[in-house]
Design a protein around this motif. Structure first.
Motif, mmCIF file in Angstrom:
data_model
loop_
_atom_site.group_PDB
_atom_site.id
_atom_site.type_symbol
_atom_site.label_atom_id
_atom_site.label_comp_id
_atom_site.label_asym_id
_atom_site.label_seq_id
_atom_site.Cartn_x
_atom_site.Cartn_y
_atom_site.Cartn_z
ATOM 1 N N ILE A 50 0.876 -1.171 0.000
ATOM 2 C CA ILE A 50 0.000 0.000 0.000
ATOM 3 C C ILE A 50 0.914 1.221 0.000
ATOM 4 N N LYS A 51 0.776 2.069 -1.026
ATOM 5 C CA LYS A 51 1.684 3.207 -1.203
ATOM 6 C C LYS A 51 0.886 4.514 -1.186
ATOM 7 N N VAL A 52 1.151 5.343 -0.175
ATOM 8 C CA VAL A 52 0.496 6.644 -0.077
ATOM 9 C C VAL A 52 1.007 7.569 -1.183
ATOM 10 N N HIS A 53 0.071 8.268 -1.862
ATOM 11 C CA HIS A 53 0.442 9.191 -2.929
ATOM 12 C C HIS A 53 0.365 10.648 -2.501
ATOM 13 N N HIS A 54 -0.527 10.994 -1.573
ATOM 14 C CA HIS A 54 -0.686 12.408 -1.236
ATOM 15 C C HIS A 54 -1.555 12.529 0.007
ATOM 16 N N ILE B 113 14.645 2.151 2.985
ATOM 17 C CA ILE B 113 14.107 2.952 1.891
ATOM 18 C C ILE B 113 12.794 3.587 2.331
ATOM 19 N N ALA B 114 12.658 4.883 2.091
ATOM 20 C CA ALA B 114 11.419 5.580 2.412
ATOM 21 C C ALA B 114 11.245 6.726 1.439
ATOM 22 N N ASP B 115 10.015 7.221 1.316
ATOM 23 C CA ASP B 115 9.768 8.395 0.499
ATOM 24 C C ASP B 115 8.674 9.235 1.131
ATOM 25 N N GLY C 138 4.034 9.373 3.799
ATOM 26 C CA GLY C 138 4.834 8.706 2.783
ATOM 27 C C GLY C 138 4.828 7.210 2.994
ATOM 28 N N ASN C 139 5.942 6.597 2.637
ATOM 29 C CA ASN C 139 6.019 5.135 2.665
ATOM 30 C C ASN C 139 7.387 4.684 3.161
ATOM 31 N N PRO D 242 2.488 2.211 4.327
ATOM 32 C CA PRO D 242 2.163 3.634 4.461
ATOM 33 C C PRO D 242 2.454 4.127 5.871
ATOM 34 N N VAL D 243 3.113 5.287 5.973
ATOM 35 C CA VAL D 243 3.533 5.816 7.267
ATOM 36 C C VAL D 243 3.281 7.318 7.316
ATOM 37 N N ARG D 244 3.412 7.850 8.534
ATOM 38 C CA ARG D 244 3.431 9.299 8.689
ATOM 39 C C ARG D 244 4.470 9.633 9.747
ATOM 40 N N TRP D 245 5.017 10.846 9.642
ATOM 41 C CA TRP D 245 5.974 11.356 10.591
ATOM 42 C C TRP D 245 5.345 12.567 11.287
#
Length: 330
Positions: free
Chosen positions: A54-58, A304-306, A318-319, A324-327
């Motif tokens: 699962i990849k967060v886009h925005h 690896i993260a973005d 991001g990811n 999917p993650v958040r900071w």
């Protein structure tokens, strides 16, 4: 950049630009930046089911909505949208995702199936997908961003290959932005200001105004720019000259500010905080009130993260690999 013009195109740009102020050459040194405590990373809640990735886009600026692509264990793709942290599976995607706004509406692009690799821009609103129309001579439409009022920024391409920057209103009415030469719009601010490119130069279109060229930091004959976004009038992006990669910030009416060398900017918010990455060091940061706070994701260079979005409350999304993650940096 993707589109390059010669002297004739640059002359045409000069004819349509309202005014360009000559700015003094900036200093080349980067001032030392204070480093604050790291932000806190946490995984996002995921919908029920078995998922490969699962990849967060925005994320929207308020932080209420996020959008993502998900791939299940049968290799089927799904669109996921979070609403106040609760994920919902919206089903099969209509193509690539771009941005979501404060109402939960989002935009993306679908590729043609005729072998011509043409895209069609679309908007998702109130559970429905609508196609965004082109100009009379266009054969391709591309959506880049969506503002809180529903304005969409992007561009269309004519049959002869020329791109033209456009916006779409809430009712999907399309309008070409002024300027002569190839142009593309890549982001739109809350007040309707659009940023993008005109004849390969970075520009800002104030609402109902002629384009304004954004000055370079230390440009040379082979310099090009890659803009990331705009928020509360502040534009961020990169300037490339040879092997030099500079992360820049353009505040209204000022010369560009050097954020970092060898860095890529991922997002800016209404507070002026900037999420960026030191590419060669595999480190990610939030520049917050002049202080750098790391966005941790594991020991470099193996993790690896973005970063794909930043809220006005200084929460980056991001990811980490395919999670999917958040900071949280508030």
């Amino acid at each position: 950049m993707e589109f390059r013009q010669g002297l004739a195109a640059l002359t045409a740009v000069a004819a349509v630009v309202a005014s360009v102020t000559t700015l003094p050459s900036p200093a080349t040194a980067v001032a030392a930046v204070e480093v604050g405590p790291p932000c806190v990373r946490e995984n996002l809640r995921v919908p029920a089911g078995s998922w490969q990735a699962i990849k967060v886009h925005h994320t929207d600026p308020s932080g209420r909505f996020q959008i993502a692509y998900a791939t299940d264990t049968d290799w089927r793709e799904h669109v996921i949208r979070w609403d106040n942290g609760v994920p919902t599976n919206l089903g099969t995607p209509a193509g690539s995702l771009k941005e979501v706004n404060e109402q939960g509406d989002f935009v993306g692009n679908a590729s043609s199936e005729d072998g011509l690799y043409r895209s069609t821009a679309w908007r998702y609103s109130d559970g429905q997908v609508s196609t965004l129309p082109g100009l009379p001579d266009s054969v391709q439409t591309i959506a880049s961003a969506i503002a809180g009022d529903g304005t969409v920024a992007g561009w269309v391409r004519s049959a002869d290959g020329q791109p033209t920057a456009v916006t779409w209103a809430r009712d999907n009415t399309v309008r070409a932005l002024p300027g002569s030469g190839d142009s593309r719009a890549i982001d739109v601010d809350a007040d309707g200001t659009v940023i993008g490119y005109l004849a390969d130069k970075p520009v800002r279109w104030a609402l109902n105004a002629q384009p304004e060229i954004l000055p370079g930091y230390a440009p040379g004959p082979d310099t090009f720019w890659d803009l990331t976004g705009i928020s509360a009038g502040v534009v961020v992006g990169e300037e490339y000259t040879g092997s030099s990669q500079l992360a820049l910030l353009w505040a209204p009416g000022t010369a560009p500010t050097l954020l970092a060398r060898g860095a890529a900017v991922h997002a800016v918010n209404a507070r002026g905080s900037v999420a960026y990455e030191q590419v060669y060091e595999n480190k990610q940061w939030l520049r917050q009130n002049g202080v750098d706070r790391t966005l941790p994701f594991g020991p470099s260079p193996f993790s690896i993260a973005d970063i794909t979005g930043l809220t006005d409350d200084d929460i980056a999304y991001g990811n980490h690999y395919s999670t999917p993650v958040r900071w949280i940096c508030a």
